[in-house]
Design a protein around this motif. Structure first.
Motif, PDB file in Angstrom:
ATOM      1  N   ASP A  55      20.159 -34.927 -23.631  1.00 46.47           N
ATOM      2  CA  ASP A  55      19.451 -34.381 -24.802  1.00 46.47           C
ATOM      3  C   ASP A  55      18.215 -33.618 -24.340  1.00 46.47           C
ATOM      4  N   LYS A  56      17.539 -34.202 -23.365  1.00 46.02           N
ATOM      5  CA  LYS A  56      16.314 -33.562 -22.864  1.00 46.02           C
ATOM      6  C   LYS A  56      16.636 -32.261 -22.123  1.00 46.02           C
ATOM      7  N   LEU A  57      17.757 -32.250 -21.421  1.00 50.88           N
ATOM      8  CA  LEU A  57      18.148 -31.023 -20.711  1.00 50.88           C
ATOM      9  C   LEU A  57      18.594 -29.941 -21.696  1.00 50.88           C
ATOM     10  N   ASN A  58      19.110 -30.371 -22.855  1.00 55.74           N
ATOM     11  CA  ASN A  58      19.435 -29.393 -23.896  1.00 55.74           C
ATOM     12  C   ASN A  58      18.172 -28.893 -24.587  1.00 55.74           C
ATOM     13  N   TRP A  59      17.169 -29.772 -24.676  1.00 56.73           N
ATOM     14  CA  TRP A  59      15.891 -29.415 -25.315  1.00 56.73           C
ATOM     15  C   TRP A  59      15.133 -28.399 -24.458  1.00 56.73           C
ATOM     16  N   ARG A  60      15.215 -28.563 -23.149  1.00 55.75           N
ATOM     17  CA  ARG A  60      14.437 -27.682 -22.275  1.00 55.75           C
ATOM     18  C   ARG A  60      15.034 -26.274 -22.260  1.00 55.75           C
ATOM     19  N   TYR A  61      14.197 -25.344 -21.981  1.00 55.29           N
ATOM     20  CA  TYR A  61      14.629 -23.968 -21.781  1.00 55.29           C
ATOM     21  C   TYR A  61      13.518 -23.302 -20.976  1.00 55.29           C
ATOM     22  N   ALA A  62      13.788 -22.091 -20.499  1.00 59.53           N
ATOM     23  CA  ALA A  62      12.774 -21.385 -19.724  1.00 59.53           C
ATOM     24  C   ALA A  62      11.809 -20.725 -20.709  1.00 59.53           C
ATOM     25  N   ALA A  63      10.707 -21.396 -20.975  1.00 64.55           N
ATOM     26  CA  ALA A  63       9.755 -20.913 -21.991  1.00 64.55           C
ATOM     27  C   ALA A  63       9.265 -19.507 -21.634  1.00 64.55           C
ATOM     28  N   LYS A  64       9.267 -18.629 -22.621  1.00 63.94           N
ATOM     29  CA  LYS A  64       8.799 -17.250 -22.396  1.00 63.94           C
ATOM     30  C   LYS A  64       7.352 -17.083 -22.853  1.00 63.94           C
ATOM     31  N   ALA A  65       6.832 -18.068 -23.568  1.00 70.42           N
ATOM     32  CA  ALA A  65       5.419 -18.035 -23.972  1.00 70.42           C
ATOM     33  C   ALA A  65       4.909 -19.469 -24.015  1.00 70.42           C
ATOM     34  N   MET A  66       3.727 -19.674 -23.480  1.00 67.90           N
ATOM     35  CA  MET A  66       3.097 -21.001 -23.523  1.00 67.90           C
ATOM     36  C   MET A  66       1.773 -20.899 -24.261  1.00 67.90           C
ATOM     37  N   ASN A  67       1.309 -22.050 -24.794  1.00 67.43           N
ATOM     38  CA  ASN A  67       0.159 -22.001 -25.701  1.00 67.43           C
ATOM     39  C   ASN A  67      -1.177 -22.399 -25.075  1.00 67.43           C
ATOM     40  N   GLY A  68      -1.194 -22.587 -23.761  1.00 64.58           N
ATOM     41  CA  GLY A  68      -2.473 -22.888 -23.100  1.00 64.58           C
ATOM     42  C   GLY A  68      -2.897 -24.342 -23.170  1.00 64.58           C
ATOM     43  N   GLU A  69      -2.129 -25.169 -23.896  1.00 68.27           N
ATOM     44  CA  GLU A  69      -2.488 -26.586 -24.029  1.00 68.27           C
ATOM     45  C   GLU A  69      -2.407 -27.299 -22.674  1.00 68.27           C
ATOM     46  N   ASN A  70      -3.325 -28.225 -22.479  1.00 71.05           N
ATOM     47  CA  ASN A  70      -3.366 -28.947 -21.211  1.00 71.05           C
ATOM     48  C   ASN A  70      -2.286 -30.032 -21.139  1.00 71.05           C
ATOM     49  N   VAL A  71      -1.673 -30.157 -19.983  1.00 69.24           N
ATOM     50  CA  VAL A  71      -0.717 -31.256 -19.732  1.00 69.24           C
ATOM     51  C   VAL A  71      -1.480 -32.345 -18.982  1.00 69.24           C
ATOM     52  N   SER A  72      -1.309 -33.583 -19.401  1.00 69.80           N
ATOM     53  CA  SER A  72      -2.092 -34.670 -18.794  1.00 69.80           C
ATOM     54  C   SER A  72      -1.773 -34.801 -17.304  1.00 69.80           C
ATOM     55  N   GLU A  73      -2.782 -35.238 -16.555  1.00 70.16           N
ATOM     56  CA  GLU A  73      -2.599 -35.409 -15.096  1.00 70.16           C
ATOM     57  C   GLU A  73      -1.542 -36.472 -14.809  1.00 70.16           C
ATOM     58  N   GLU A  74      -1.399 -37.468 -15.708  1.00 62.49           N
ATOM     59  CA  GLU A  74      -0.375 -38.509 -15.501  1.00 62.49           C
ATOM     60  C   GLU A  74       1.013 -37.890 -15.507  1.00 62.49           C
ATOM     61  N   LYS A  75       1.235 -36.991 -16.469  1.00 64.07           N
ATOM     62  CA  LYS A  75       2.551 -36.331 -16.550  1.00 64.07           C
ATOM     63  C   LYS A  75       2.768 -35.435 -15.331  1.00 64.07           C
ATOM     64  N   ILE A  76       1.723 -34.672 -14.977  1.00 62.93           N
ATOM     65  CA  ILE A  76       1.841 -33.780 -13.810  1.00 62.93           C
ATOM     66  C   ILE A  76       2.155 -34.609 -12.561  1.00 62.93           C
ATOM     67  N   ASP A  77       1.471 -35.736 -12.411  1.00 65.91           N
ATOM     68  CA  ASP A  77       1.704 -36.592 -11.229  1.00 65.91           C
ATOM     69  C   ASP A  77       3.158 -37.050 -11.169  1.00 65.91           C
ATOM     70  N   ARG A  78       3.720 -37.417 -12.328  1.00 65.64           N
ATOM     71  CA  ARG A  78       5.112 -37.901 -12.331  1.00 65.64           C
ATOM     72  C   ARG A  78       6.083 -36.753 -12.030  1.00 65.64           C
ATOM     73  N   ILE A  79       5.757 -35.562 -12.520  1.00 68.46           N
ATOM     74  CA  ILE A  79       6.616 -34.388 -12.256  1.00 68.46           C
ATOM     75  C   ILE A  79       6.596 -34.076 -10.751  1.00 68.46           C
ATOM     76  N   ILE A  80       5.408 -34.115 -10.164  1.00 67.81           N
ATOM     77  CA  ILE A  80       5.290 -33.834  -8.724  1.00 67.81           C
ATOM     78  C   ILE A  80       5.955 -34.934  -7.898  1.00 67.81           C
ATOM     79  N   GLU A  81       5.836 -36.161  -8.386  1.00 67.36           N
ATOM     80  CA  GLU A  81       6.479 -37.272  -7.666  1.00 67.36           C
ATOM     81  C   GLU A  81       7.998 -37.086  -7.644  1.00 67.36           C
ATOM     82  N   ALA A  82       8.555 -36.586  -8.735  1.00 68.99           N
ATOM     83  CA  ALA A  82      10.004 -36.317  -8.765  1.00 68.99           C
ATOM     84  C   ALA A  82      10.358 -35.274  -7.708  1.00 68.99           C
ATOM     85  N   ALA A  83       9.505 -34.267  -7.552  1.00 69.47           N
ATOM     86  CA  ALA A  83       9.748 -33.237  -6.528  1.00 69.47           C
ATOM     87  C   ALA A  83       9.627 -33.848  -5.130  1.00 69.47           C
TER      88      ALA A  83
END
Ligand SMILES: Cc1cc2nc3c(=O)[nH]c(=O)nc-3n(C[C@H](O)[C@H](O)[C@H](O)COP(=O)(O)O)c2cc1C
Length: 210
Positions: free
Chosen positions: A5-33
């Motif tokens: 469901d999440k992979l269907n939800w995602r897409y290559a966003a063509k515009a972003m709104n400048g909102e900040n993503v929390s460092e906790e989320k960024i850390d988990r994304i980088i950890e996956a990498a």
């Protein structure tokens, strides 16, 4: 939500709104990498996390002026080793021995095999191999971001030499290969947001050999 469901939800966003993503989320994304598998476990790349708005502004014009570069929260730059060297290979094999606490003959033979092959190869060939490994981590980051309910845009549309210059990557023996702005979709401005996902059919993608 299930992963699919999440992979269907995602897409290559063509515009972003400048909102900040929390460092906790960024850390988990980088950890996956960081946890992504790579050939021989060499992880022949680094990830530069650009939070600095002025640097994002400098990167945008050399990235086809794509607005996500400046309107994202964090810009990840995947930069692969410019070549394989003895030192780089040894460092990863030594790390394995250190973490596991023992030396294994098979593993040491494998190290020698890589040492007698990779460093002698053409740097461009080595970089291309390293870049493929970076893409595996890049893909893991995209999936992890979707899992976090965070948007990304995979970006190959940029001038790697110019980005390398802005970030001083060549001096570190690195060359940028792909960018990943991370942020939140701008549902007002993004022409792609409500369009259905297009993928070829499973039949066209998969051949089963019984
Ligand atoms: C390696 C790679 C490079 C891409 N480069 C760009 C890019 O420079 N700009 C852009 O808007 N989309 C880029 N895309 C997005 C693709 O066009 C998009 O992922 C594809 O059409 C599938 O659509 P979806 O991701 O929205 O499901 C790239 C995707 C990948 C995987």
């Amino acid at each position: 939500m299930e992963l699919l469901d999440k992979l269907n939800w995602r897409y290559a966003a063509k515009a972003m709104n400048g909102e900040n993503v929390s460092e906790e989320k960024i850390d988990r994304i980088i950890e996956a990498a960081r946890l992504a598998p790579t050939s021989s476990g060499l992880q022949p790349f680094e990830i530069i996390v650009v939070k600095n708005q002025a640097i994002k502004e400098a990167i945008r014009p050399v990235s086809w002026n794509q607005s996500m570069i400046t309107d994202c929260s964090h810009l990840l730059v995947f930069a692969a080793w410019d070549t394989y060297t003895e030192e780089r290979i040894n460092k990863m094999f030594d790390l394995t021995n250190e973490v596991r606490g023992f030396k294994n003959e098979g593993w040491e033979n494998y190290r020698q095999m890589l040492l007698s092959n990779y460093p002698q190869k053409d740097a461009e060939e080595n970089f291309n191999h390293a870049a493929k490994q970076a893409y595996i981590a890049f893909s893991a980051a995209i999936i992890a971001a979707a899992f976090e309910g965070v948007d990304t845009t995979p970006i190959e549309g940029f001038d790697p030499a110019a980005v390398d210059k802005i970030l001083g990557l060549r001096e570190k023996g690195l060359k940028s290969c792909v960018l990943l702005p991370i942020g939140y979709r701008d549902t007002e401005k993004d022409w792609l947001v409500n369009l259905p996902k297009v993928r070829k059919s499973t039949e066209d993608l998969v051949t089963v050999v019984e």
